[in-house]
Structure formats: structure tokens, C-alpha cells
Design a protein around this motif. Sequence first.
Motif: not given
Length: 287
Positions: A128-129, A151-154, A189-193, A197-198
Motif C-alpha cells: 500500500r505504500y 508527509i501528507l498530514r503536513f 491520510k487515514k492509514w499513514v497518519g 510513504l516509506i
Amino acid sequence: MATNFYFQITRLLNRNPDGSKATQAERKKVLKLVDSLLKELNVRNLELKNFGRRHAVKLLTHWQSQGLSAGTIKNRMSHLRWLSEKIGKPGLIPANNASLGIEKRHYVTNINRSRHISNEQLSRLNNRYLEASFRLQAAFGLRREECMKIILRFSDKGDHLVLTKTKGARPRTVPIRTQAQRELIDSIKKWVGDGSLIPKEDTYKTHLGRYERACIKMGLDRAHGLRHAYAHQRYLELTGNSAPAAGGPSTKGLSGADKLRDYEARMIISEELGHGREEVTAVYLGR
């Protein structure tokens, strides 16, 4: 066996981690090649402080005799300039490539190198990554390092992504234009927090190898064709025409408002891809 020259270069590299990780890795690779090549060219017992114009000319002459492309030679000379500046000899290699006899880089035009990947191809990766990285690369025209280190959260600012882990460490923004892009970001974003993506247990180098094998598996080479496809889609959105490389009208026949619209679209696309120069768009869009 490593020479004293390369040992001194290694210490210099460690003290001066300039640029992105990719740039540092490429610089190290080129300078290691320089050391090996100088030995082949019968340069013996060279000390870093004694590296001079004659050595640079010897290297340049050899590369030109091999028929290397202007782009490859220019990239290698840029790393030699970096080296000369760090050892206190900033004028050792002229900044003007033309004065060194290096021809102007010719950008290949009107060749459609866009590539697309299917859901079936991505599902076969069973990772999934990687799947998320390839989807982001296709949706936003990201480079391979960017699509793994993001880092999608940021990075997610609502209507655009802010990219900081970029080539040359030059931050840029890419617009979030469609509902499909929005849904893709939210689903990841739901699963990677808060992570990239590494996978946490892997280094970038390890995951890059996995990415490269996935490219081969999907027949994508280095997946650069996904950036070409992004550029084509943006050109269509911004001008109403397909890109010349995708069968659209040649820029030679444009005039007035159409010519201005083409130029403005190319500048926008160049910025979104992380280049900032209109001429580079010929590689992606053609002329």
C-alpha cells in the motif's frame, strides 16, 4: 582501493551535506567516478588541494570523446564546480559551459512519453505504500523521491500541497484541483497518519530499491512518464488543447492570445513540476 584523493573528498562531502539527499548521492557517485577516471588517465598521487584546471580539462575531454550527452556532461561539471568551490578555487571551472566547449542542451520535443497505470497493475504490487506513492505521482506530477518522502498530514493545505522534500531543496506548491485528488489524499491520510510513504522500518534507500523493482514490474522504467501524463493533462486544462507531443497543434502556428496562453500554461506547469523554466516544458509537452 580508494585513493587518498577520494578519502579527502569523502571527508569534504561529510562536512558539507549540501542539497537534497538525492543531490548528495549523485554528487558522491560522480566524484567517485572522477577519482576512478583520473587513475585510468594516469594521474597518480593526487591530493585534493592540488586538483586543478588541467585535471578538469582532462576529465572533460574524456567525457566528450565518449560521446556523452551535453546534459550528462553539464551535470558532472556542476559537481566539479561544487568541489572546486569547497577547496577554495571557485574560478577553477568557468561558470559558462559554452566557454568549455560544451554545447547547449537540446530538449527533445514532440515525443509522447506519457505513461498511465491501471488499478490492476497497482493492486498486483501488494504494497500500500508503493501503491499510494504511484497514485500521488500520477495525480500530482511528483518526482519519485517526493512521492515517497511526502508527509501528507503536513503537506495538505486544503487546496494545494506544499512540497519540501524536493530536488535542490526548493519548496513548491501543487494545486489540488479535483475531487478525485481530494479523495486520494484523504484515503491515504487515514492509514499513514503522521508518517511518510516509506515504512517506518525501512530506509529511503531500501524502499527506493523496492520502488524501482515495482517500476520494472509495471513496465514504467523510472515512472517519469507519469509526470509527462500530468503535464499533458494540465496543458489541456489550461489551454483547451492537447499538448503538441500528444497530437495537439504546434506552437509554431500560434499567434496572439493563443501564443500567450501557451506560454502562461507552460510556466504554470513548469512551476508545478519543480523546474521553473519554460524551455524545459518542451521535454514534456513538445513544441
